[in-house]
Design a protein around this motif. Structure first.
Motif, PDB file in Angstrom:
ATOM      1  N   GLU A  33    -119.052 -90.934  78.082  1.00  0.00           N
ATOM      2  CA  GLU A  33    -119.830 -89.942  77.577  1.00  0.00           C
ATOM      3  C   GLU A  33    -121.296 -90.174  78.009  1.00  0.00           C
ATOM      4  OE1 GLU A  33    -118.900 -87.269  76.482  1.00  0.00           O
ATOM      5  OE2 GLU A  33    -116.790 -87.419  75.864  1.00  0.00           O
ATOM      6  N   GLY A  36    -121.901 -88.738  81.128  1.00  0.00           N
ATOM      7  CA  GLY A  36    -121.968 -87.372  81.241  1.00  0.00           C
ATOM      8  C   GLY A  36    -123.046 -86.725  80.226  1.00  0.00           C
ATOM      9  N   ALA A 154    -121.808 -85.974  73.833  1.00  0.00           N
ATOM     10  CA  ALA A 154    -122.399 -86.605  75.006  1.00  0.00           C
ATOM     11  C   ALA A 154    -123.862 -86.891  75.175  1.00  0.00           C
ATOM     12  CB  ALA A 154    -121.802 -85.693  76.188  1.00  0.00           C
ATOM     13  N   ALA A 296    -116.893 -84.761  81.656  1.00  0.00           N
ATOM     14  CA  ALA A 296    -118.296 -85.105  81.510  1.00  0.00           C
ATOM     15  C   ALA A 296    -119.021 -84.892  82.808  1.00  0.00           C
ATOM     16  CB  ALA A 296    -118.062 -86.519  81.102  1.00  0.00           C
TER      17      ALA A 296
END
Length: 455
Positions: A33, A36, A154, A296
């Motif tokens: 994440e 992302g 994210a 992501a």
């Protein structure tokens, strides 16, 4: 002391450290994440610059370019495809993560789940109330009450990776749990309050491919164990059919993503004659590995690119947007309402239940994480579009409010967590001790010693 005298158990603490397996799993998710989050911020920045450049017309022409097949209600603009289609991949992963947390994660234990779930609910309710208080006299803008309720995991994790490399894993797990439950509440809000002109026929038809998808997903190991193509040639078309029918039924199509995620098994049980049943990771883990990079690295950044592009109109335009009650309500809700709701609910839980704050932490740690949860981006932008319609002036002001609130929350959280980060280096070193050499740090085993105080 007599041998039959019970030894009092240690009170449960919050944030919960969780199991070592859960720590490793959460760590892997957060690393993905983080990447992302950087891509999301970059895509949003490009869109914002492009939309305010001399070439702004080309950006809006690209965003509004329509493609698709109208008889299936699928002739949509590229911006709508990103919001309704690509974002369904993101919510598919939300469904996978939610089911995994409640089936095999730490949330399967009610004693561990109650505090983060309650905190997430407080982090949704209070921002909505703050927004409603600011816009109470304006029914036209009051419908955006759900915009400041969402947390962008994210974006938040990207900030956490920069400023909090030594923060305890319990805080990271607490943040991810908040965001996961937050997403579930956001999806429920979208399904109930932002679904217009619901058509029962397509929704009933959607149950057919959804049921077939669920059956084949549950039996995937038996029928398609050695056929990797099956997910793409069989399950993907069924998933797309479910998504298209839900979209045609008037329910926001991202809800279909969550339903499809819920349908995937988390645990695979294998039985053999004369041998005890064996359990292993189910199809959920396989799909998470395959689709998280797609979500992501592509789906969420593309959505951010098409959604974050708003014409500010110079300094006067920025001032005008920020004085709109919509933007004020969003900023107050995200920057102030989120931490008040999360920390306030957690504090009440420590007073009304046996749960206590982890003695190695301080309330300022939770405040820092709660402020970080005020980064509402992806889902907030989606709800803004649903509330006011893409391209409207009110929607543009709402997006300015989301951007300003998210940046403000990120900066405030960075100040708090960076200061705390230095104090946790020695705790991280203590948690890594593995005296018995079994590969699991002693701090994650029963009878763990007291951790080093935070200050």
């Amino acid at each position: 002391m007599p041998h039959d005298t019970p030894i009092p158990s240690a009170p449960q603490t919050v944030p919960s450290r969780g199991s070592y397996r859960e720590k490793l799993r959460i760590g892997a998710i957060l690393r993905k994440e983080t990447v992302g989050g950087f891509l999301l911020v970059f895509a949003a920045a490009v869109a914002l610059i492009w939309a305010n450049s001399p070439a702004a017309d080309s950006y809006f022409a690209l965003r509004d370019f329509r493609i698709g097949y109208e008889p299936w209600h699928l002739e949509l603009s590229l911006g709508a495809w990103a919001a309704d289609g690509l974002l369904a991949i993101f919510f598919f992963l939300v469904g996978l993560e939610l089911k995994k947390e409640f089936v095999a994660g730490d949330l399967r234990s009610p004693s561990r789940a109650i505090v983060p779930v309650a905190a997430a609910m407080g982090g949704v309710a209070v921002p909505a109330l703050f927004y409603a208080g600011v816009n109470l006299v304006s029914p036209e803008t009051l419908q955006g009450w759900a915009i400041p309720t969402a947390t962008d995991i994210a974006f938040a994790v990207a900030v956490l990776a920069i400023v909090g490399s030594h923060l305890p894993s319990a805080l990271r797990i607490f943040l991810l749990t908040l965001a996961v439950v937050d997403d579930l509440l956001a999806i429920s809000i979208i399904a109930v309050f932002y679904s217009d002109d619901v058509q029962v026929g397509p929704l009933l038809l959607a149950l057919i491919p959804l049921a077939l998808y669920t059956f084949l997903a549950q039996k995937y190991r038996r029928f398609f164990a050695d056929r990797a193509w099956a997910a793409w040639l069989i399950l993907l078309p069924l998933g797309f059919a479910t998504w298209a029918l839900v979209h045609a039924g008037g329910i926001h199509a991202t809800v279909a993503g969550v339903l499809l995620g819920f349908a995937v098994p988390v645990i695979h049980r294998r039985t053999r004659p004369g041998v005890a049943a064996e359990e292993g990771p189910g199809l959920s883990e396989t799909f998470e590995h395959r689709f998280r990079p797609l979500s992501a690295g592509f789906a969420v950044p593309v959505f951010a690119f098409f959604s974050a592009g708003v014409t500010v109109g110079g300094w006067d335009g920025l001032v005008g947007a920020l004085t709109d009650p919509v933007a004020i309500g969003i900023i107050v809700g995200l920057v102030l309402g989120k931490p008040v709701g999360i920390v306030g609910t957690t504090w009440l839980m420590t007073r009304l239940t046996p749960v206590k704050l982890d003695p190695a932490l301080r309330w300022i740690d939770l405040i820092g994480v709660a402020v970080l949860a005020g980064i509402g981006f992806t889902v907030s932008l989606l709800i803004a579009d649903l509330s006011f319609g893409a391209g409207s002036l009110t929607n543009d002001h709402a997006k300015v409010g989301i951007l300003v609130a998210s940046i403000t929350a990120a900066l405030l959280a960075s100040v708090i967590l960076r200061a705390r980060n230095r104090l946790y280096r020695r705790i991280e070193q203590a948690d890594a001790v593995d005296a018995d050499g079994d590969g699991i740090p002693d701090a994650y085993q029963q009878g763990e010693p007291d951790r080093t105080p935070a200050d």
